[in-house]
Design an enzyme around this catalytic site. Structure first.
Site: not given
Ligand code: ASP
Length: 354
Positions: A202, A230, A232-233, A253-254, A256
């Site tokens: 992200t 779906r 995410g955050d 990021t990560g 979500g």
């Molecule tokens: N945060 C993003 C999501 O969950 C994905 C990511 O940053 O790896 O969609």
């Protein structure tokens, strides 16, 4: 109907009884202003842009624009557009890895501190720059979030170009993933020598200018192979990013799902409001995420089986970032130029559950 006098008397009575918020005295107001880090009188801060590591070129572009007078949100959106339009970044925009059905669905959100406005899109298909569509939701509607077919229709009405976002590389990665899902299915396995390098990613970018105006934006193709629909955050204000012009901005990021439950963007800004530095605030938010994590996502020692990075900038130009597991970097640009710095972390890299 109450006349003005009785209204004031009734309000004073209710307020004294604790039913209404009491107006602050001048002294209390000053104290409150100081606590919230709102500058009294003309403000002088340091312009600063902070983002996930994949925004290293974007933070420079955004910083240069901000110091030349461009609005903070316009500048960081131009910064993340570089990544959205880069087919080689398989975590964002064009070339993003698709969902389980092979369809690229993009999410983005933004907040503009000085005007306290927000916009977002979710599950947007065939438009490479969801950050600009999120800003258009903010600029042209009374809504803050549009999703799916409606978001695409809205973007098309504004003249955004539709295109195929699935690049050949991402399509091949998707087919490889699909072919390995089930040994008993009718897909022959590919050779295993080609690795799929990305399954998530992200870009989040946050900025402040010398006047202390703050903005944030996050844009993503989300988790690779996610279920159709779906979110995410990233498209959720208060999770994937958040701005309060009195305090600063934060985003992440990560994974979500873990961030949504902790309201990570909002929480980081709240920790800063209560006196934490951006880095301390990011670390405290990660601690809260661990606290909010369900058992199946924790190892036997209570450590998360996922990673998340939090990025934050304060109104005066201080910045920081933290990650669950040692090893990640983030991008920053200020008067010293654009560079990658190491994120603070909660757990040593060697402790990461394999
Ligand atoms: N945060 C993003 C999501 O969950 C994905 C990511 O940053 O790896 O969609």
């Amino acid at each position: 109907m109450l006349d003005r006098r009785s209204f004031l008397e009734t309000s004073a009575l209710l307020s004294a009884l604790g039913f209404l918020p009491r107006a602050l005295s001048a002294e209390e107001y000053e104290r409150d202003v100081a606590r919230r880090d709102v500058p009294a009188g003309p403000f002088r801060g340091r312009p600063c842009v902070v983002s996930s590591a994949n925004g290293i070129a974007g933070v420079k572009l955004a910083y240069d624009r901000i110091t030349a007078g461009t609005d903070t949100l316009d500048a960081i959106i131009a910064g993340v557009n570089l990544v959205e339009l880069d087919p080689n970044d398989q975590s964002v925009g064009l070339g993003g890895l698709p969902n389980e059905e092979g369809v690229v669905q993009l999410d983005a959100s933004c907040m503009h501190g000085p005007t306290r406005r927000a916009g977002a899109v979710g599950c947007l298909e065939e438009i490479a720059t969801p950050s600009l569509v999120a800003k258009a939701v903010m600029d042209y509607t009374t809504h803050v979030l549009l999703v799916g077919a409606g978001a695409k229709k809205f973007a098309q009405a504004l003249g955004f170009k539709t295109q195929t976002l699935l690049t050949e590389k991402s399509r091949q990665d998707w087919l490889r993933w699909k072919s390995r899902l089930n040994k008993g299915d009718n897909w022959l396995d590919h050779d295993d020598d080609v690795k799929i390098n990305w399954t998530h990613g992200t870009i989040n970018m946050n900025a402040v200018n010398a006047a202390g105006d703050v903005s944030s934006v996050t844009t993503t193709s989300g988790l690779a192979w996610k279920l159709d629909g779906r979110l995410g955050d990233s498209p959720i204000h208060g999770a994937g990013q958040y701005t309060d012009n009195a305090i600063g901005a934060a985003g992440s990021t990560g994974l979500g799902e873990m961030n949504i439950k902790a309201c990570g963007g909002f929480l980081t800004v709240e920790f800063m409001r209560n006196g934490a530095t951006p880095e301390q605030a990011a670390l405290k938010t990660l601690e809260r995420m661990v606290h909010m994590t369900e058992a199946r996502m924790l190892d036997e020692k209570g450590r998360p089986r996922y990673d998340i990075q939090v990025y934050a900038v304060a109104k005066d130009g201080r910045y920081g970032s933290a990650t669950m597991y040692e090893g990640a970097s983030f991008a920053v640009c200020d008067e010293k130029g654009a560079r990658l710095e190491k994120c603070a972390f909660l757990f040593k890299g060697a402790e990461r559950p394999r």
